[in-house]
Design a protein around this motif. Structure first.
Motif, short mmCIF file in Angstrom:
data_model
loop_
_atom_site.label_atom_id
_atom_site.label_comp_id
_atom_site.label_asym_id
_atom_site.label_seq_id
_atom_site.Cartn_x
_atom_site.Cartn_y
_atom_site.Cartn_z
N LYS A 170 13.10 18.00 -73.54
CA LYS A 170 13.01 16.54 -73.70
C LYS A 170 12.91 15.86 -72.34
O LYS A 170 12.13 14.93 -72.14
CB LYS A 170 14.24 16.05 -74.47
N ARG A 174 9.82 13.73 -70.97
CA ARG A 174 10.01 12.36 -70.52
C ARG A 174 9.45 12.19 -69.11
O ARG A 174 8.80 11.20 -68.80
CB ARG A 174 11.50 12.01 -70.55
N GLU A 177 5.67 11.96 -69.31
CA GLU A 177 5.20 10.68 -69.81
C GLU A 177 5.23 9.61 -68.74
O GLU A 177 4.39 8.72 -68.71
CB GLU A 177 6.02 10.24 -71.03
#
Length: 180
Positions: A170, A174, A177
């Motif tokens: 995760k 992140r 992104e």
């Protein structure tokens, strides 16, 4: 090859062969008094189990890394070449950061499987959780309670590792992104 067969082979065929080879190579040093001959019993069963698990999972892990590195778009590497980056810089700055996102999920699966397969080392007499439970249960006749606790320990280990890997995935997602 099944992991159990590999454990037995490394423990009872591979380690003795390695000891014979070591003694052959160091024979001049043994005659000079610099080395004592190595005995098979000098190689502990724990190390034999570690070597077997390492050999057994190295092919899977190598394949995970190969697939992850090949999954990186060739255009990214070409662009890095055009910028004049060295092969090491291309790998460190371009290929590996993109590949790790592809590598992490199957690598995590392999680590979870390795944790579960580590219970197989108890057949060699290595004092792992399963072997200690077997010894306790045979003395106390509390098989249900003992093996239930062992199951819970492995469940906690595998779920904990899965949660940690999910959090890392995760975090990497992140970070990816934010760079877009």
């Amino acid at each position: 090859i099944p992991m159990l067969v590999l454990l037995f082979w490394i423990a009872f065929v591979g380690a003795p062969a390695l000891v014979v080879a070591w003694n052959f190579v160091t024979l001049p040093l043994q005659h000079a008094g610099l080395f004592e001959p190595l005995l098979v019993r000098d190689v502990s069963l724990l190390w034999r189990a570690i070597i077997a698990l390492t050999i057994g999972y190295s092919a899977f892990i190598a394949e995970v890394f190969r697939a992850g590195i090949q999954a990186v778009d060739a255009g990214q590497v070409e662009a890095a070449k055009a910028l004049g980056l060295s092969p090491l810089q291309r790998f460190r700055l371009i290929v590996f950061p993109q590949a790790i996102r592809t590598i992490l999920p199957p690598l995590g699966n392999d680590f979870v499987a390795m944790v579960k397969d580590s219970s197989l080392v108890s057949v060699l007499g290595v004092a792992d959780i399963t072997q200690m439970a077997k010894i306790y249960a045979s003395g106390s006749f509390r098989f249900f309670e003992t093996y239930s606790i062992v199951a819970y320990i492995y469940l906690i280990l595998t779920i904990g590792l899965s949660i940690a890997l999910r959090a890392l995935e995760k975090r990497l997602r992140r970070g990816h992104e934010h760079t877009r």
